[in-house]
Design an enzyme around this catalytic site. Structure first.
Site, PDB file in Angstrom:
ATOM      1  N   HIS A  79      -3.605   5.716   6.784  1.00 35.35           N
ATOM      2  CA  HIS A  79      -4.918   5.444   7.378  1.00 35.35           C
ATOM      3  C   HIS A  79      -5.005   4.004   7.875  1.00 35.35           C
ATOM      4  O   HIS A  79      -4.331   3.105   7.351  1.00 35.35           O
ATOM      5  CB  HIS A  79      -6.026   5.713   6.367  1.00 35.35           C
ATOM      6  CG  HIS A  79      -6.213   7.167   6.062  1.00 35.35           C
ATOM      7  ND1 HIS A  79      -7.258   7.630   5.297  1.00 35.35           N
ATOM      8  CD2 HIS A  79      -5.499   8.260   6.423  1.00 35.35           C
ATOM      9  CE1 HIS A  79      -7.180   8.954   5.205  1.00 35.35           C
ATOM     10  NE2 HIS A  79      -6.110   9.349   5.875  1.00 35.35           N
ATOM     11  N   GLU A  81      -7.331   1.738   7.532  1.00 39.42           N
ATOM     12  CA  GLU A  81      -7.760   0.798   6.497  1.00 39.42           C
ATOM     13  C   GLU A  81      -6.600   0.471   5.560  1.00 39.42           C
ATOM     14  O   GLU A  81      -6.406  -0.686   5.163  1.00 39.42           O
ATOM     15  CB  GLU A  81      -8.922   1.386   5.676  1.00 39.42           C
ATOM     16  CG  GLU A  81     -10.130   1.800   6.503  1.00 39.42           C
ATOM     17  CD  GLU A  81     -10.101   3.260   6.932  1.00 39.42           C
ATOM     18  OE1 GLU A  81     -11.189   3.851   7.041  1.00 39.42           O
ATOM     19  OE2 GLU A  81      -9.002   3.817   7.158  1.00 39.42           O
ATOM     20  N   CYS A 107     -12.519   7.123   3.889  1.00 35.84           N
ATOM     21  CA  CYS A 107     -12.409   8.236   2.948  1.00 35.84           C
ATOM     22  C   CYS A 107     -12.366   7.672   1.526  1.00 35.84           C
ATOM     23  O   CYS A 107     -12.283   6.457   1.319  1.00 35.84           O
ATOM     24  CB  CYS A 107     -11.149   9.049   3.241  1.00 35.84           C
ATOM     25  SG  CYS A 107      -9.610   8.197   2.801  1.00 35.84           S
ATOM     26  N   CYS A 110      -9.182   5.467   0.777  1.00 41.65           N
ATOM     27  CA  CYS A 110      -9.307   4.137   1.374  1.00 41.65           C
ATOM     28  C   CYS A 110     -10.374   3.317   0.653  1.00 41.65           C
ATOM     29  O   CYS A 110     -10.207   2.118   0.445  1.00 41.65           O
ATOM     30  CB  CYS A 110      -9.625   4.237   2.860  1.00 41.65           C
ATOM     31  SG  CYS A 110      -8.234   4.845   3.843  1.00 41.65           S
TER      32      CYS A 110
END
Length: 151
Positions: A79, A81, A107, A110
């Site tokens: 991801h 992040e 999410c 993260c």
């Protein structure tokens, strides 16, 4: 909303264009900032040295019929992040007290990394159906703001 928030969100949108994800609508970008300085950036894509889905010509999650927001472990991509936080670790940059600008609400996975990295403010543009992540942020005292609702 101030000009700095606008600038950094625009940068997150730009960084999202670097995605190597083959899934439609999954260009996600993140920028971590402190004292009006960009510390790191991240976009969703395969780990270094791993062939990304776009180059493979397919999305594994699409092939397996995996719904968005489920079974995150079944994906080549890291991801945005996560990539921004990993970049900080790789470079030895502290994220304590920083702000994360991301194109999408983080999410739960993260969120846990964001909290433990010391980031204190998260600004996102597009919602993501993950109420648990918002509960974690609230309990940890992390300020989370939707971009279009900034004053």
């Amino acid at each position: 909303m101030n000009k700095w928030d606008e600038r950094f969100m625009n940068m997150a949108e730009f960084v999202s264009t670097w995605t190597s994800c083959a899934r439609a609508g999954r260009a996600i970008g993140a920028v971590i900032v402190k004292d009006k300085r960009i510390l790191t950036t991240g976009y969703n894509g395969a780990p270094a040295g791993v062939t990304p889905c776009r180059d493979k010509g397919y999305c594994m999650r699409d092939r397996l019929g995996i719904a968005s927001g489920t079974q995150a472990e079944k994906c080549y991509a890291v991801h945005a992040e996560q990539n921004a936080i990993c970049q900080a670790a790789k470079l030895g940059v502290s994220l304590e007290g920083a702000t994360l600008y991301c194109t999408h609400q983080p999410c739960t996975i993260c969120t846990r990394l964001i909290i433990n990295s010391g980031i204190k403010r998260v600004i996102y543009k597009y919602p993501y159906p993950d109420e648990f992540s918002m509960q974690l942020f609230a309990e940890a005292g992390t300020l989370v703001q939707k971009y279009d609702e900034l004053e």
